[in-house]
Design a protein around this motif. Sequence first.
Motif, PDB file in Angstrom:
ATOM      1  N   LEU A  46      -2.222 -45.956  22.830  1.00  0.00           N
ATOM      2  CA  LEU A  46      -2.811 -44.786  22.541  1.00  0.00           C
ATOM      3  C   LEU A  46      -4.239 -44.646  22.206  1.00  0.00           C
ATOM      4  N   PRO A  47      -4.961 -43.760  22.557  1.00  0.00           N
ATOM      5  CA  PRO A  47      -6.469 -43.795  21.986  1.00  0.00           C
ATOM      6  C   PRO A  47      -6.522 -43.527  20.477  1.00  0.00           C
ATOM      7  N   SER A  48      -7.827 -43.343  20.251  1.00  0.00           N
ATOM      8  CA  SER A  48      -7.958 -43.133  18.511  1.00  0.00           C
ATOM      9  C   SER A  48      -7.723 -41.756  18.408  1.00  0.00           C
ATOM     10  N   LEU A  49      -6.716 -41.473  17.536  1.00  0.00           N
ATOM     11  CA  LEU A  49      -6.383 -40.095  16.998  1.00  0.00           C
ATOM     12  C   LEU A  49      -6.699 -39.790  15.667  1.00  0.00           C
ATOM     13  N   ARG A  50      -7.336 -38.657  15.408  1.00  0.00           N
ATOM     14  CA  ARG A  50      -8.090 -38.171  13.922  1.00  0.00           C
ATOM     15  C   ARG A  50      -7.365 -36.898  13.762  1.00  0.00           C
ATOM     16  N   ILE A  51      -7.044 -36.709  12.263  1.00  0.00           N
ATOM     17  CA  ILE A  51      -7.014 -35.319  11.635  1.00  0.00           C
ATOM     18  C   ILE A  51      -7.940 -35.251  10.474  1.00  0.00           C
ATOM     19  N   SER A  52      -8.606 -34.281  10.531  1.00  0.00           N
ATOM     20  CA  SER A  52      -9.767 -33.939   9.340  1.00  0.00           C
ATOM     21  C   SER A  52      -9.252 -32.747   8.836  1.00  0.00           C
ATOM     22  N   HIS A  53      -9.492 -32.843   7.330  1.00  0.00           N
ATOM     23  CA  HIS A  53      -9.233 -31.570   6.640  1.00  0.00           C
ATOM     24  C   HIS A  53     -10.261 -30.538   6.814  1.00  0.00           C
ATOM     25  N   ARG A  54     -10.074 -29.451   6.717  1.00  0.00           N
ATOM     26  CA  ARG A  54     -11.292 -28.433   6.531  1.00  0.00           C
ATOM     27  C   ARG A  54     -10.696 -27.269   5.875  1.00  0.00           C
ATOM     28  N   SER A  55     -11.015 -26.887   4.567  1.00  0.00           N
ATOM     29  CA  SER A  55     -10.245 -25.924   3.771  1.00  0.00           C
ATOM     30  C   SER A  55     -10.386 -24.503   4.168  1.00  0.00           C
ATOM     31  N   SER A  56     -11.502 -24.259   5.060  1.00  0.00           N
ATOM     32  CA  SER A  56     -11.883 -22.892   5.476  1.00  0.00           C
ATOM     33  C   SER A  56     -10.690 -22.486   6.513  1.00  0.00           C
ATOM     34  N   LEU A  57      -9.862 -23.070   7.079  1.00  0.00           N
ATOM     35  CA  LEU A  57      -8.994 -22.776   8.159  1.00  0.00           C
ATOM     36  C   LEU A  57      -7.631 -22.221   7.606  1.00  0.00           C
ATOM     37  N   ASP A  58      -7.033 -21.249   7.929  1.00  0.00           N
ATOM     38  CA  ASP A  58      -5.615 -20.651   7.643  1.00  0.00           C
ATOM     39  C   ASP A  58      -4.705 -21.581   8.118  1.00  0.00           C
ATOM     40  N   ASN A  59      -3.419 -21.358   7.820  1.00  0.00           N
ATOM     41  CA  ASN A  59      -2.214 -22.250   8.174  1.00  0.00           C
ATOM     42  C   ASN A  59      -1.762 -22.275   9.783  1.00  0.00           C
ATOM     43  N   ARG A  60      -2.501 -21.336  10.386  1.00  0.00           N
ATOM     44  CA  ARG A  60      -1.853 -21.312  12.048  1.00  0.00           C
ATOM     45  C   ARG A  60      -3.104 -21.622  12.947  1.00  0.00           C
ATOM     46  N   GLU A 105      -8.444 -26.412  15.024  1.00  0.00           N
ATOM     47  CA  GLU A 105      -9.513 -26.672  15.655  1.00  0.00           C
ATOM     48  C   GLU A 105      -9.476 -28.099  16.618  1.00  0.00           C
ATOM     49  N   ILE A 106      -9.683 -28.061  17.749  1.00  0.00           N
ATOM     50  CA  ILE A 106      -9.734 -29.193  18.638  1.00  0.00           C
ATOM     51  C   ILE A 106     -11.149 -29.641  18.729  1.00  0.00           C
ATOM     52  N   ALA A 107     -11.761 -30.557  18.325  1.00  0.00           N
ATOM     53  CA  ALA A 107     -13.198 -31.063  18.702  1.00  0.00           C
ATOM     54  C   ALA A 107     -13.178 -31.790  19.972  1.00  0.00           C
ATOM     55  N   ARG A 143      -8.904 -30.665  13.835  1.00  0.00           N
ATOM     56  CA  ARG A 143      -9.332 -30.101  11.966  1.00  0.00           C
ATOM     57  C   ARG A 143      -8.238 -29.164  11.636  1.00  0.00           C
ATOM     58  N   ALA A 144      -7.714 -29.408  10.567  1.00  0.00           N
ATOM     59  CA  ALA A 144      -6.616 -28.444  10.053  1.00  0.00           C
ATOM     60  C   ALA A 144      -6.876 -28.236   8.331  1.00  0.00           C
ATOM     61  N   ASN A 145      -6.091 -27.383   7.788  1.00  0.00           N
ATOM     62  CA  ASN A 145      -6.292 -27.143   6.213  1.00  0.00           C
ATOM     63  C   ASN A 145      -4.966 -27.828   5.787  1.00  0.00           C
ATOM     64  N   ALA A 195       3.182 -23.935   6.031  1.00  0.00           N
ATOM     65  CA  ALA A 195       2.720 -24.931   6.832  1.00  0.00           C
ATOM     66  C   ALA A 195       3.228 -24.896   8.005  1.00  0.00           C
ATOM     67  N   ASP A 196       2.585 -25.293   9.233  1.00  0.00           N
ATOM     68  CA  ASP A 196       3.037 -25.229  10.611  1.00  0.00           C
ATOM     69  C   ASP A 196       2.852 -26.696  11.363  1.00  0.00           C
ATOM     70  N   PRO A 197       3.754 -27.695  10.855  1.00  0.00           N
ATOM     71  CA  PRO A 197       3.557 -29.061  11.271  1.00  0.00           C
ATOM     72  C   PRO A 197       3.810 -29.064  12.700  1.00  0.00           C
ATOM     73  N   GLN A 198       4.730 -28.338  13.561  1.00  0.00           N
ATOM     74  CA  GLN A 198       4.694 -28.384  14.977  1.00  0.00           C
ATOM     75  C   GLN A 198       3.293 -28.056  15.520  1.00  0.00           C
ATOM     76  N   GLY A 199       2.746 -26.797  14.947  1.00  0.00           N
ATOM     77  CA  GLY A 199       1.513 -26.373  15.409  1.00  0.00           C
ATOM     78  C   GLY A 199       0.534 -27.507  15.467  1.00  0.00           C
ATOM     79  N   LEU A 200       0.194 -28.135  14.358  1.00  0.00           N
ATOM     80  CA  LEU A 200      -0.623 -29.307  14.241  1.00  0.00           C
ATOM     81  C   LEU A 200      -0.351 -30.398  15.141  1.00  0.00           C
ATOM     82  N   GLU A 201       0.997 -30.932  15.144  1.00  0.00           N
ATOM     83  CA  GLU A 201       1.245 -32.040  16.140  1.00  0.00           C
ATOM     84  C   GLU A 201       1.214 -31.602  17.608  1.00  0.00           C
TER      85      GLU A 201
END
Length: 655
Positions: free
Chosen positions: A328-342, A345-347, A358-360, A371-377
């Motif tokens: 797999l390539p490098s995968l990253r998840i970054s916290h961003r407090s300004s986002l809602d639960n749904r 953001e894909i960079a 990016r997710a809250n 939380a929306d774990p399926q949406g984040l995955e």
Amino acid sequence: MDQKSTANYFKKASALFRKDLIQHRSAFLGLFVFLVFTWFLFAITSWSAPSRISLLETHALFMRMSWVITAFAVGNRLVVSENYGRTFRFLETLPLGRFEIGLTKYITGFFLLISLALGSALLSFLFAALFEAIEESLIVAILIRTLGFCASVWSFVFMMGHLGKLRIVLYVVFSFALLILSATTEFELLRWGPFALVGKGFVFDPRVPWRELGVSVGLAFACFGIAAWLESFRDGSLQERLAQPLSARERAMTGIAIIALLMAGTGLAPEPEPDPYHLSGPHVVFSRRVPLGITYGSQELEDAAKSLLNELEASLLELQEAMGWSALPSLRISHRSSLDNRTFEIAHLRRGDGALVRANLSHFAGKAQEADPQGLEAALIRALFEDRSNRRAAFEPQAWFFWGFPIWWASCGPSKFANPSEGPCRLPLQRRLAAQLPIIQGRAVGAKEFLAWNTVLEQYGEHTAEALAGTAIQVLAEKKGSEVPILLAKRWLAPWAPNDSRISFVNWLFPPPKQIEKQVGISIDELLGLLREHLLRERGEQEIARFVSFLQPWPLARFEATPGPAQHHTLAITVDWARGLGALITVRSLRIGPYDMHIDPALLQRKQEVLEHSPMTIPLPLQSFAGDRVFLAVDIEHPKIGFPIRIFSKRIDIK
């Protein structure tokens, strides 16, 4: 020069003009056939391009490629070949001065090239007028840009032809110098002078770039002046010397100059920037089994980040095995407090740099239920496929599958649904509710919309479109088996996409609907019929029936454009939904110009208001002019719904 002398000059110049046409008639005829062929080739390309904005792009392609090649060929025939062939000595015996001979050749070449350029413009105007409206101001701007570009390029080619044996060397030096200048400074070549005249706005912008036009005209005069000086300096002795082949010493000096230029460019080039999304610091957790890292921002979110990391590990390993990837390539998840639960953001990183979402993460902490774990995955997997496809998967005809497979995998993948005895796997309730929205509005998403997925994204929003595509894949898995979506993903999304037109060519030969029908034994129309039956059947469930009832009557939105000062228009949206008082309204808008274009969600202007009374009018910050086209979309999010629903979406022409 008196009247008699002028008449005498024109008589001699016309004879020289005829001489050039007769002498080079074979070459000019070959160039004409080449230009006619390429113009029709560009016309077919513009007509068949899936992302076509205007058929006037035919003229833009012609001027940027075929015409430039022709300009160099004409310069070679009229100047270089005659200097090297000593034809110029014969011309010197005629009763014409050296400057008059040069001026006549310049006019001859300019007349030929401008005739070809204006002919292309005229044919392009007639071709485009059959299918679209063309403003007079746009025609004038295109013609002015064309004339300025022709004058500057031909003058440059004419000057370089007089430099004889130095021209090739100077071409190389100029090319390297411009590349170094662009790489080491803020200078942008494509926004300068003649390059800007035929840039992105060549056949779209009705405004004339006077500054760039002035630079181009100044360049034309400067180049012609240098050519005239070379012809007249010491009665042409310098030009005759330049027409001789390069000596061994001159070739050596040329090589040294090029090497020095390369060394200077290497020394001045800035160091490569480090990966801007390299995860480091105290608030980062990394997986030992997959190349996944999560930044969580503060100590309170550490447990949530570790829990999320453990949940994603197993699913990503299974995805790697199912797709047949060695790693797999490098995968990253970054916290961003300004986002809602749904919102996830894909960079857009460099190709091959992996995925960043990016997710809250505060919604995943403690006992949070929103939380929306399926949406984040799903967002992480979609970013992974986007990287492997060189961002093409979102635009190809199978884009619906690109949106639907990640949410289906995140909900019904092997690690999520391991017990078939419990019945068929289903998406989370929020996605099942969102998939009902097209039917609630009385609309049917047909095969045409499925194969042009961007229209579905604009019409219903990303949340509903993702749910609809995911439900279609769920229905496909129920009908043909859960291995079928994996096989299609392995064919469409897993391979590393080449950076050329091979995929488009394969899709043209074997359209995705035909591929599904051949491999799976079900057509797109049959799949959509099964999808509609599935959605109607689910409406009998209590939660979905309550959701449908709450949305009645359907919220309405009306658009208004009020003329203002200086031909500006003030835009406003009126929302009428008395039952939704307290809902959050989000209006997204973008001025897209006189022609259509693909809309990047990141470019949309956003304004949010709380629905305090019904109807409620919301003024928009977007201003436009008569003749503009704007995109408007209105989303409503009510606490009893839990996700945004799109009630209005349209591309509007301002009158």
